[in-house]
Enzyme design. Structure first.
Site, PDB file in Angstrom:
ATOM      1  N   PRO A   9       0.742  -0.598  -0.281  1.00 21.11           N
ATOM      2  CA  PRO A   9       0.199  -0.255   0.260  1.00 21.11           C
ATOM      3  C   PRO A   9       0.779   1.187   0.078  1.00 21.11           C
ATOM      4  O   PRO A   9       2.166   1.769   0.849  1.00 21.11           O
ATOM      5  CB  PRO A   9      -0.489  -0.648   1.900  1.00 21.11           C
ATOM      6  CG  PRO A   9      -0.350  -1.115   2.230  1.00 21.11           C
ATOM      7  CD  PRO A   9       0.407  -2.019   0.990  1.00 21.11           C
ATOM      8  N   ASN A  10       0.398   1.976  -1.223  1.00 24.82           N
ATOM      9  CA  ASN A  10       1.136   3.387  -1.059  1.00 24.82           C
ATOM     10  C   ASN A  10       2.579   3.628  -1.798  1.00 24.82           C
ATOM     11  O   ASN A  10       2.849   4.761  -1.864  1.00 24.82           O
ATOM     12  CB  ASN A  10       1.103   4.559   0.608  1.00 24.82           C
ATOM     13  CG  ASN A  10      -0.262   4.281   1.090  1.00 24.82           C
ATOM     14  OD1 ASN A  10      -0.835   4.618   0.479  1.00 24.82           O
ATOM     15  ND2 ASN A  10      -0.670   3.820   2.825  1.00 24.82           N
ATOM     16  N   ARG A  17       5.245  10.767  -2.827  1.00 22.67           N
ATOM     17  CA  ARG A  17       4.470  10.213  -1.083  1.00 22.67           C
ATOM     18  C   ARG A  17       5.742  10.372  -0.370  1.00 22.67           C
ATOM     19  O   ARG A  17       7.063  10.182  -0.287  1.00 22.67           O
ATOM     20  CB  ARG A  17       4.781   9.271  -0.717  1.00 22.67           C
ATOM     21  CG  ARG A  17       4.351   8.169   0.417  1.00 22.67           C
ATOM     22  CD  ARG A  17       4.626   7.424   0.462  1.00 22.67           C
ATOM     23  NE  ARG A  17       3.934   6.465   1.967  1.00 22.67           N
ATOM     24  CZ  ARG A  17       4.382   5.429   2.374  1.00 22.67           C
ATOM     25  NH1 ARG A  17       4.881   4.166   1.241  1.00 22.67           N
ATOM     26  NH2 ARG A  17       3.941   5.228   3.082  1.00 22.67           N
ATOM     27  N   TYR A  22      10.680   8.384   0.810  1.00 18.14           N
ATOM     28  CA  TYR A  22      10.931   7.112  -0.011  1.00 18.14           C
ATOM     29  C   TYR A  22      11.693   8.044  -1.247  1.00 18.14           C
ATOM     30  O   TYR A  22      12.232   6.995  -1.990  1.00 18.14           O
ATOM     31  CB  TYR A  22       9.089   7.302  -0.103  1.00 18.14           C
ATOM     32  CG  TYR A  22       8.726   6.420   1.271  1.00 18.14           C
ATOM     33  CD1 TYR A  22       9.637   5.704   1.792  1.00 18.14           C
ATOM     34  CD2 TYR A  22       8.264   7.149   1.583  1.00 18.14           C
ATOM     35  CE1 TYR A  22       8.859   4.894   2.524  1.00 18.14           C
ATOM     36  CE2 TYR A  22       7.353   7.053   2.675  1.00 18.14           C
ATOM     37  CZ  TYR A  22       7.417   6.268   3.538  1.00 18.14           C
ATOM     38  OH  TYR A  22       7.671   5.155   4.281  1.00 18.14           O
ATOM     39  N   ASN A  73       7.570  -5.267  -0.697  1.00 14.48           N
ATOM     40  CA  ASN A  73       7.698  -4.798  -0.252  1.00 14.48           C
ATOM     41  C   ASN A  73       6.607  -3.811   0.591  1.00 14.48           C
ATOM     42  O   ASN A  73       5.444  -4.070  -0.615  1.00 14.48           O
ATOM     43  CB  ASN A  73       8.286  -3.023  -0.600  1.00 14.48           C
ATOM     44  CG  ASN A  73       8.112  -2.078   0.515  1.00 14.48           C
ATOM     45  OD1 ASN A  73       7.676  -2.423   1.267  1.00 14.48           O
ATOM     46  ND2 ASN A  73       8.630  -0.524   0.374  1.00 14.48           N
ATOM     47  N   ALA A  76       3.093  -1.278   4.837  1.00 12.81           N
ATOM     48  CA  ALA A  76       2.512  -1.235   6.260  1.00 12.81           C
ATOM     49  C   ALA A  76       2.078  -2.229   6.624  1.00 12.81           C
ATOM     50  O   ALA A  76       1.923  -2.552   7.799  1.00 12.81           O
ATOM     51  CB  ALA A  76       1.315   0.213   6.536  1.00 12.81           C
ATOM     52  N   GLU A  97      12.378  -9.953   2.049  1.00  7.87           N
ATOM     53  CA  GLU A  97      11.770  -8.111   2.476  1.00  7.87           C
ATOM     54  C   GLU A  97      13.011  -7.129   2.406  1.00  7.87           C
ATOM     55  O   GLU A  97      13.672  -7.349   2.202  1.00  7.87           O
ATOM     56  CB  GLU A  97      11.806  -8.425   3.638  1.00  7.87           C
ATOM     57  CG  GLU A  97      10.661  -7.155   4.574  1.00  7.87           C
ATOM     58  CD  GLU A  97      10.591  -7.775   6.279  1.00  7.87           C
ATOM     59  OE1 GLU A  97      10.445  -9.084   6.485  1.00  7.87           O
ATOM     60  OE2 GLU A  97      10.051  -6.004   6.841  1.00  7.87           O
ATOM     61  N   HIS A  99      12.714  -2.692   2.455  1.00  6.55           N
ATOM     62  CA  HIS A  99      12.207  -1.207   2.924  1.00  6.55           C
ATOM     63  C   HIS A  99      13.077  -0.088   2.347  1.00  6.55           C
ATOM     64  O   HIS A  99      14.158  -0.110   2.983  1.00  6.55           O
ATOM     65  CB  HIS A  99      11.793  -1.909   4.285  1.00  6.55           C
ATOM     66  CG  HIS A  99      10.776  -2.731   4.839  1.00  6.55           C
ATOM     67  ND1 HIS A  99       9.519  -2.000   4.469  1.00  6.55           N
ATOM     68  CD2 HIS A  99      10.965  -3.537   6.047  1.00  6.55           C
ATOM     69  CE1 HIS A  99       8.924  -3.241   5.294  1.00  6.55           C
ATOM     70  NE2 HIS A  99       9.988  -4.494   6.018  1.00  6.55           N
ATOM     71  N   ARG A 106      12.929   4.548  12.363  1.00 17.78           N
ATOM     72  CA  ARG A 106      11.589   5.294  12.700  1.00 17.78           C
ATOM     73  C   ARG A 106      10.573   4.977  13.917  1.00 17.78           C
ATOM     74  O   ARG A 106      11.582   4.545  14.530  1.00 17.78           O
ATOM     75  CB  ARG A 106      11.083   5.314  11.148  1.00 17.78           C
ATOM     76  CG  ARG A 106      12.427   5.233   9.664  1.00 17.78           C
ATOM     77  CD  ARG A 106      11.208   5.418   8.626  1.00 17.78           C
ATOM     78  NE  ARG A 106       9.847   6.023   8.421  1.00 17.78           N
ATOM     79  CZ  ARG A 106       8.845   5.827   7.140  1.00 17.78           C
ATOM     80  NH1 ARG A 106       9.173   5.038   7.181  1.00 17.78           N
ATOM     81  NH2 ARG A 106       7.863   6.539   7.740  1.00 17.78           N
TER      82      ARG A 106
HETATM   83  C1  DQA Z   1       8.623   1.603   3.575  1.00 11.76           C
HETATM   84  C2  DQA Z   1       7.773   0.917   5.979  1.00 11.76           C
HETATM   85  C3  DQA Z   1       6.569   1.192   6.263  1.00 11.76           C
HETATM   86  O1  DQA Z   1       6.921   1.049   7.594  1.00 11.76           O
HETATM   87  C4  DQA Z   1       5.652   2.012   5.862  1.00 11.76           C
HETATM   88  O2  DQA Z   1       4.397   1.980   5.832  1.00 11.76           O
HETATM   89  C5  DQA Z   1       5.634   2.425   4.590  1.00 11.76           C
HETATM   90  C6  DQA Z   1       6.746   2.013   3.777  1.00 11.76           C
HETATM   91  C7  DQA Z   1       9.774   1.020   3.730  1.00 11.76           C
HETATM   92  O3  DQA Z   1       9.740   1.011   2.160  1.00 11.76           O
HETATM   93  O4  DQA Z   1      10.135   2.219   4.048  1.00 11.76           O
HETATM   94  O5  DQA Z   1       4.701   1.823   3.650  1.00 11.76           O
HETATM   95  O6  DQA Z   1       7.667  -0.929   3.731  1.00 11.76           O
END
Ligand code: DQA
Length: 157
Positions: A9-10, A17, A22, A73, A76, A97, A99, A106
């Site tokens: 998501p996102n 964003r 990011y 990825n 959240a 995995e 990020h 964070r």
């Molecule tokens: C994320 C880190 C997560 O905590 C966050 O909710 C994201 C992006 C990252 O790529 O740094 O949406 O996965």
């Protein structure tokens, strides 16, 4: 050999964003770069993005018998989703995995990952370049799988 990249998501909002966290690159441009790396290494790659947990579970399941490595990825959902964790365990495909941000630096709620324990490895905190590092790891895993298959075939011959 095939790598499936699944974005949670996102991540479709990359480039818009929270750019200080990011980066400025869009998801589309990021995927173009990854596609080139895969092509240079003779490996097929496909990309998916979803804002919905169930769709991510579906994508992981659909990778069964189709993909050799997953780059995920879960965004959240990393911190909340037992369903995604169970899907990774179910298909038993080596999953990396990723990020973009260093989640350990964070908020506290980002420090827990429900999926790390069922992943082959974790790459985090190098901005959008994190995905490039994940591609290198995924290609290495593909090469190891191919070498194992070749060794088995020559034993059976
Ligand atoms: C994320 C880190 C997560 O905590 C966050 O909710 C994201 C992006 C990252 O790529 O740094 O949406 O996965």
């Amino acid at each position: 050999m095939k790598i499936t990249v699944i974005q949670g998501p996102n991540l479709n909002m990359l480039g818009i964003r929270e750019r200080s966290i990011y980066g400025a690159i869009t998801l589309e441009a990021l995927h173009e770069g990854l596609k080139k790396i895969a092509e240079q290494n003779g490996i097929e790659v496909e990309f998916h993005q979803s804002n919905l947990e169930g769709e991510i579970v579906d994508r992981i399941q659909e990778s069964y018998g189709e993909s050799d490595v997953i780059i995920l990825n879960a965004a959240a959902y990393t911190h909340t989703s037992i369903a995604i964790r169970d899907a990774i365990s179910a298909v038993n495909i080596p999953t990396i995995e990723v990020h973009i941000s260093n989640t350990a630096r964070r908020e506290e709620f980002r420090h827990t990952s429900l999926i790390s324990a069922v992943c082959a490895g974790i790459i985090t905190g190098f901005g959008p370049f994190t995905y490039h590092l994940a591609m290198l790891a995924a290609i290495q895993i593909c090469n190891e799988i191919a070498a194992q298959k070749a060794a088995q075939n020559s034993q059976n011959a």
